[in-house]
Design an enzyme around this catalytic site. Structure first.
Site, short mmCIF file in Angstrom:
data_model
loop_
_atom_site.label_atom_id
_atom_site.label_comp_id
_atom_site.label_asym_id
_atom_site.label_seq_id
_atom_site.Cartn_x
_atom_site.Cartn_y
_atom_site.Cartn_z
N LYS A 288 -76.99 -41.45 15.59
CA LYS A 288 -76.10 -41.81 14.12
C LYS A 288 -76.84 -41.12 13.12
O LYS A 288 -77.98 -41.02 13.03
CB LYS A 288 -76.13 -43.50 13.82
CG LYS A 288 -75.38 -44.33 14.96
CD LYS A 288 -75.30 -45.62 14.44
CE LYS A 288 -74.54 -46.42 15.52
NZ LYS A 288 -73.06 -46.40 15.39
N ARG A 362 -69.84 -50.98 25.20
CA ARG A 362 -68.82 -51.17 26.32
C ARG A 362 -69.59 -50.99 27.64
O ARG A 362 -69.21 -51.58 28.77
CB ARG A 362 -67.81 -50.10 26.25
CG ARG A 362 -68.20 -48.69 26.21
CD ARG A 362 -67.16 -47.54 25.80
NE ARG A 362 -67.03 -48.03 24.30
CZ ARG A 362 -66.17 -47.20 23.74
NH1 ARG A 362 -65.33 -46.61 24.29
NH2 ARG A 362 -66.13 -47.21 22.21
N1 BES Z 1 -72.19 -50.51 17.24
C1 BES Z 1 -71.24 -49.44 16.80
C2 BES Z 1 -70.10 -49.97 16.06
C3 BES Z 1 -70.20 -50.67 14.80
C4 BES Z 1 -69.88 -49.54 13.71
C5 BES Z 1 -70.92 -51.91 14.57
C6 BES Z 1 -70.18 -50.44 12.51
C7 BES Z 1 -70.58 -52.51 13.12
C8 BES Z 1 -70.36 -51.71 12.06
C9 BES Z 1 -70.86 -49.07 18.32
O1 BES Z 1 -71.80 -49.00 19.29
C10 BES Z 1 -70.54 -47.64 17.95
O2 BES Z 1 -71.32 -46.84 17.64
N2 BES Z 1 -69.32 -47.24 18.26
C11 BES Z 1 -68.87 -45.87 18.00
C12 BES Z 1 -67.95 -45.56 19.32
C13 BES Z 1 -67.59 -44.04 19.68
C14 BES Z 1 -68.83 -43.25 19.65
C15 BES Z 1 -66.55 -43.77 20.54
C16 BES Z 1 -67.83 -45.91 16.87
O3 BES Z 1 -67.20 -46.83 16.68
O4 BES Z 1 -67.87 -44.83 16.20
MN MN Z 2 -73.14 -47.41 19.13
#
Ligand code: BES
Ligand code: MN
Ligand code: ZN
Length: 514
Positions: A288, A362
């Protein structure tokens, strides 16, 4: 934690730091709410006009402090805004003020009284339901996380701000009334566990890794007669949990799968709760960017909610069996981390091509859902901070509800509302499935960007056992409050989904669900 007492004493004679009264927004200015008649009388019936002069309107969450009337032992009166005067308040109908209105007002008052020892709440309490709402709001609003401040653990110190309000007396709640007492006892059990979930979410990720979380869960389970089983990395490898191991592979702190089994001899139904427990989500190799990882200690909020709900169910002695599954891992980049392009063999036997290591929730949930399905529970509910897409769709205060059964999705949504949590039903459109087709494996962990929250839900659905009723709560929005506190919601971890899960267990025990 803040102590709650029921009291039929007169407001004037109470030894307290403050008396809390309700003020509503009327057509012609602020209106003093029921419960504060005696206080108003002591101001010669002029409380409303005094409040108006002070600039109060009765708007939701508004807090106005004024000197108590002469003759009162408490020095201060705190007027908390309730919002619009309810339409039915003059018709003698029950529930003039909605429970959520009372909960929020009590929370705002409790926050405004941080640093005080004792407050008496003279709010509109018509019945046990109102008492429960005010009790919950006060206990949730009084929460503070200061374990990492000098003289922390709720000590009082100039540097770390004020200690939470220590004691609340609910005026008009009768200590001899069984229903009133039960309402306060339930509120105490649920909010104590909910606040513990908040603590876990707020604990920095260097102190709460999967092993530490499992230790906290084990200790609490033992204390409350809950059976606990922890699978460590060796047991996970032996069991073939490729999803959980794949996500944890990059971290120096290995993953865990915790199973909490609460059983009751009279139970007729069995619920399984599954929580996403990423103790820190860096994104892994699909790292990230800065600005997106500072709050990712919150990525175990689903597991914290499941943990809290199972313990609360045990404390309440609910006549239902509840199994909690905490899928715990830390998502980190390193030489041993899962790479984009790797294929994982999951617990269910399916293979997953990992296209983005940041879609890790997931993967851990898939293993836990498949494992939970083996016991053939009457329903599975998973809770996860799963997608940023759900935050874009529903904002910061509402979680999404998806399910493989329309009636169950509706029931979960309505149960959340009953519990005072905002949620909204979301679909699982089958056309989004093909975006996850993989040329190498059975499925990829990513699909179309549009509708990303639903794509994630569709992925999870594939790992739920045949014929099992399932719902998925994506709490990525409401789990962690980055803005200012409001109502009974503090900054940071909120305890999202705990009350919904507890209410679901209660309704299932009562036989009015499924
Ligand atoms: N933990 C994050 C989702 C999240 C985002 C939680 C903001 C709380 C606040 C999750 O693991 C994630 O990174 N999801 C990605 C998925 C994508 C790579 C398909 C996302 O939502 O960008
Ligand atoms: Mn994530
Ligand atoms: Zn995540």
């Amino acid at each position: 934690m803040t102590a709650l007492t029921l009291s039929t004493a007169a407001a004037s004679g109470l030894r307290a730091d403050a008396i809390v009264v309700g003020v509503a927004k009327g057509a012609k200015g602020p209106v003093v709410a029921p419960g504060a008649e005696a206080v108003d009388k002591a101001y010669d019936g002029k409380l409303a006009s005094v409040l108006e002069t002070l600039g109060a309107s009765g708007g939701e969450g508004e807090v106005t402090k004024l000197p108590a009337p002469s003759g009162f032992k408490a020095p201060v009166v705190v007027a908390v805004g309730l919002g619009a005067v309810p339409d039915n308040s003059d018709q003698g109908e029950k529930d003039a003020y909605a429970p959520e209105t009372l909960r929020r007002a009590a929370g705002a008052a409790a926050r405004a009284l941080a640093g005080s020892k004792k407050a008496a709440f003279a709010l509109p309490l018509e019945d046990a339901e109102d008492i429960a709402a005010v009790a919950e709001g006060a206990l949730l609003g009084a929460y503070a996380f200061d374990a990492y401040k000098e003289n922390g653990q709720n000590g009082r110190n100039a540097k770390n701000g004020k200690a939470p309000l220590a004691e609340v007396a609910l005026l008009g709640a009768k200590p001899r009334d069984k229903a009133h007492r039960a309402a306060v006892e339930r509120a105490t059990a649920v909010t104590e566990e909910l606040n513990r979930a908040r603590d876990l979410v707020n604990t920095p990720p260097n102190d709460l890794n999967p092993e530490a979380f499992a230790a906290v869960a084990t200790a609490a389970a033992k204390e409350h007669g809950i059976k606990v089983q922890v699978l460590d990395e060796k047991a996970l490898a032996k069991g073939g949990y490729g999803g959980i191991l794949g996500v944890g592979a990059g971290s120096a702190a290995p993953p865990r799968l915790v199973k909490l089994s609460y059983t009751h001899s009279k139970a007729k139904k069995h619920l399984a709760y599954v929580g996403k427990g990423i103790t820190y989500d860096s994104g892994g190799i699909s790292l990230k960017p800065a600005g997106h990882n500072e709050t990712m200690k919150c990525d175990m909020s689903g597991a914290a909610a499941v943990f809290a709900a199972v313990v609360a169910a045990a404390r309440l002695g609910l006549e239902v069996n509840v199994t909690g599954w905490l899928a715990l891992a830390e998502n980190m980049p390193s030489g041993s981390a899962t790479r984009p392009g790797d294929v994982l063999r999951m617990y269910s036997g399916k293979t997953v091509e990992v296209l983005n290591t940041d879609a890790e929730g997931r993967l851990v949930l898939a293993d836990a859902l498949a494992k939970a399905s083996e016991e053939k529970p009457d329903a599975i509910i998973d809770v996860a901070t799963l997608t940023g897409a759900m935050v874009l769709a529903l904002g910061n205060r509402t979680f999404g509800v998806m399910a493989n059964d329309d009636a169950f999705r509706t029931a979960v949504h309505e149960t959340a509302e009953e519990a005072g949590e905002a949620s909204w039903p979301m679909p699982l459109p089958s056309d989004l499935r093909k975006g996850m087709d993989s040329s190498t494996a059975d499925i990829a962990n990513m699909g179309e960007r549009m509708g990303g929250g639903l794509v994630a839900g569709l992925f999870l659905k594939e790992f739920v056992g045949e014929g099992i009723t399932w719902a998925h709560l994506d709490i990525a929005g409401p789990a962690f409050n980055e803005q200012g506190p409001f109502g009974y919601t503090p900054k940071g971890g909120t305890g999202s989904a705990v009350r919904t899960l507890v209410r679901l267990a209660e309704r299932t025990a009562a036989g009015d669900l499924g």
